[in-house]
Design a protein around this motif. Structure first.
Motif, short mmCIF file in Angstrom:
data_model
loop_
_atom_site.label_atom_id
_atom_site.label_comp_id
_atom_site.label_asym_id
_atom_site.label_seq_id
_atom_site.Cartn_x
_atom_site.Cartn_y
_atom_site.Cartn_z
N ASN A 100 35.04 -13.86 24.23
CA ASN A 100 34.76 -14.91 22.99
C ASN A 100 35.83 -15.92 23.16
OD1 ASN A 100 32.88 -13.26 22.26
ND2 ASN A 100 33.80 -12.50 20.33
N THR A 101 35.63 -16.89 23.02
CA THR A 101 36.34 -18.20 23.20
C THR A 101 36.11 -19.23 21.83
OG1 THR A 101 36.48 -18.07 25.63
CG2 THR A 101 37.26 -20.07 24.62
N LEU A 102 37.39 -19.45 21.44
CA LEU A 102 37.26 -20.21 20.13
C LEU A 102 37.43 -21.94 20.57
CD1 LEU A 102 37.64 -20.31 16.91
CD2 LEU A 102 40.11 -20.76 17.13
N ALA A 103 36.66 -22.71 20.06
CA ALA A 103 36.32 -24.00 20.19
C ALA A 103 37.58 -24.64 20.05
CB ALA A 103 35.21 -24.81 19.45
N ASP A 104 37.99 -26.02 20.59
CA ASP A 104 39.22 -26.51 20.64
C ASP A 104 39.46 -26.93 18.98
OD1 ASP A 104 40.17 -26.35 23.11
OD2 ASP A 104 39.24 -28.47 23.73
N ASP A 105 38.10 -27.37 18.24
CA ASP A 105 38.35 -27.85 17.11
C ASP A 105 38.55 -26.64 15.84
OD1 ASP A 105 35.80 -26.89 16.81
OD2 ASP A 105 34.92 -28.90 16.62
N GLY A 106 38.31 -25.51 16.36
CA GLY A 106 38.33 -24.32 15.65
C GLY A 106 37.36 -24.20 14.70
N ARG A 107 36.00 -24.84 14.80
CA ARG A 107 34.79 -24.84 14.00
C ARG A 107 33.88 -23.84 14.58
NH1 ARG A 107 34.25 -31.04 12.36
NH2 ARG A 107 36.33 -31.34 11.35
N SER A 108 33.88 -23.49 15.70
CA SER A 108 33.08 -22.36 16.21
C SER A 108 33.55 -21.55 17.38
CB SER A 108 31.86 -23.28 16.94
OG SER A 108 32.32 -23.98 17.88
N PHE A 109 33.09 -20.44 17.85
CA PHE A 109 33.30 -19.88 18.91
C PHE A 109 32.37 -19.46 19.83
CE2 PHE A 109 32.87 -16.20 16.24
CZ PHE A 109 32.43 -15.35 16.78
N THR A 110 32.34 -19.50 21.13
CA THR A 110 31.17 -19.13 21.91
C THR A 110 31.42 -17.68 22.63
OG1 THR A 110 31.30 -21.33 22.87
CG2 THR A 110 30.21 -19.62 24.13
N GLU A 111 30.66 -17.02 22.49
CA GLU A 111 30.43 -15.51 22.72
C GLU A 111 29.60 -15.50 24.43
OE1 GLU A 111 27.97 -11.50 22.46
OE2 GLU A 111 28.92 -12.24 20.58
N VAL A 112 30.08 -14.96 25.09
CA VAL A 112 29.43 -14.80 26.60
C VAL A 112 29.38 -13.39 26.61
CG1 VAL A 112 29.19 -15.24 29.16
CG2 VAL A 112 30.05 -17.11 27.66
N SER A 113 28.20 -12.70 26.95
CA SER A 113 28.08 -11.04 26.89
C SER A 113 27.03 -10.61 27.84
CB SER A 113 28.05 -10.59 25.38
OG SER A 113 26.73 -11.20 24.76
N TRP A 114 27.29 -9.53 28.12
CA TRP A 114 26.03 -8.90 29.00
C TRP A 114 26.22 -7.42 29.01
CZ3 TRP A 114 30.64 -11.37 30.13
CH2 TRP A 114 31.67 -10.79 30.70
N ARG A 115 25.19 -6.67 29.24
CA ARG A 115 24.95 -5.26 29.29
C ARG A 115 25.73 -4.93 30.51
NH1 ARG A 115 19.21 -2.61 28.21
NH2 ARG A 115 20.17 -1.38 29.61
N ILE A 116 26.53 -3.74 30.35
CA ILE A 116 27.20 -3.20 31.59
C ILE A 116 26.46 -2.89 32.75
CG2 ILE A 116 28.51 -1.04 32.13
CD1 ILE A 116 30.19 -2.81 30.15
N ASP A 117 25.24 -2.45 32.48
CA ASP A 117 24.30 -2.11 33.56
C ASP A 117 23.74 -3.25 34.12
OD1 ASP A 117 22.76 -2.13 31.46
OD2 ASP A 117 21.41 -0.50 31.98
N ARG A 118 23.63 -4.53 33.55
CA ARG A 118 23.08 -5.81 33.93
C ARG A 118 24.02 -7.01 33.74
NH1 ARG A 118 17.41 -4.43 31.22
NH2 ARG A 118 16.72 -3.13 32.72
N PRO A 119 25.24 -6.90 34.57
CA PRO A 119 26.27 -8.08 34.45
C PRO A 119 25.63 -9.37 34.87
CG PRO A 119 26.59 -6.69 36.36
CD PRO A 119 25.63 -6.03 35.47
N GLU A 120 24.47 -9.54 35.56
CA GLU A 120 23.65 -10.67 36.00
C GLU A 120 22.89 -11.28 34.86
OE1 GLU A 120 20.65 -7.55 36.47
OE2 GLU A 120 22.90 -7.43 37.00
N ARG A 121 22.70 -10.49 33.61
CA ARG A 121 21.81 -11.16 32.62
C ARG A 121 22.89 -11.46 31.57
NH1 ARG A 121 16.72 -7.63 31.82
NH2 ARG A 121 16.04 -9.54 31.02
N ARG A 122 23.51 -12.62 31.58
CA ARG A 122 24.79 -12.93 30.68
C ARG A 122 23.94 -13.69 29.47
NH1 ARG A 122 30.25 -12.75 32.84
NH2 ARG A 122 29.68 -11.83 34.80
#
Length: 143
Positions: free
Chosen positions: A113-135
């Motif tokens: 999870n990464t907070l946006a520079d302006d602090g108004r949002s954050f981005t989550e990039v996630s994946w199942r442990i058994d499927r790292p290619e499916r982000r």
């Protein structure tokens, strides 16, 4: 949809772990999954100071509560649903953290999870442990 729900809980817990910055943490507050990512399943996360360098994360719709430090140790859900799930959070900077969501005693989903520079949002990039290619990339907005 299960992955997104798990991701939201994990996000919330991860955000809680970032709370070691104290009462002024940029993560504290209420966050909502933006409508285009939520579809018909809204998600609301509330992060607050839990004292002693810990952060309290509440997933409103999942009725989940996790209080965690950013030490990478799994912490069990203590919310009213008492799901037995856990979240491990590792802070990577004041505005980002890595996390692993555990279910049935096993790691299930991980992300960053990464907070946006302006602090108004954050981005989550996630994946199942058994499927790292499916982000999956989700955006949460401050309310």
């Amino acid at each position: 949809m299960l992955i997104r729900s798990v991701a939201a809980v994990i996000l919330a817990v991860v955000l809680t772990a970032a709370g070691q910055e104290g009462a002024g943490s940029p993560w504290f507050g209420t966050w909502a999954l933006r409508a285009e990512d939520a579809g018909d399943q809204p998600e609301t996360l509330i992060y607050s100071d839990a004292g002693d360098g810990a952060m309290r994360m509440e997933s409103v719709e999942a009725r989940s509560v996790i209080v965690t430090h950013s030490d990478g140790e799994p912490v069990r859900d203590s919310g009213p649903t008492n799901s037995g799930n856990a979240l491990a959070v590792t802070r990577t900077s004041p505005t980002s953290y890595a996390w692993v969501f555990w279910t049935a005693g096993e790691p299930f989903v991980q992300g960053q999870n990464t907070l946006a520079d302006d602090g108004r949002s954050f981005t989550e990039v996630s994946w199942r442990i058994d499927r790292p290619e499916r982000r999956v990339t989700l955006i949460y907005e401050r309310r």
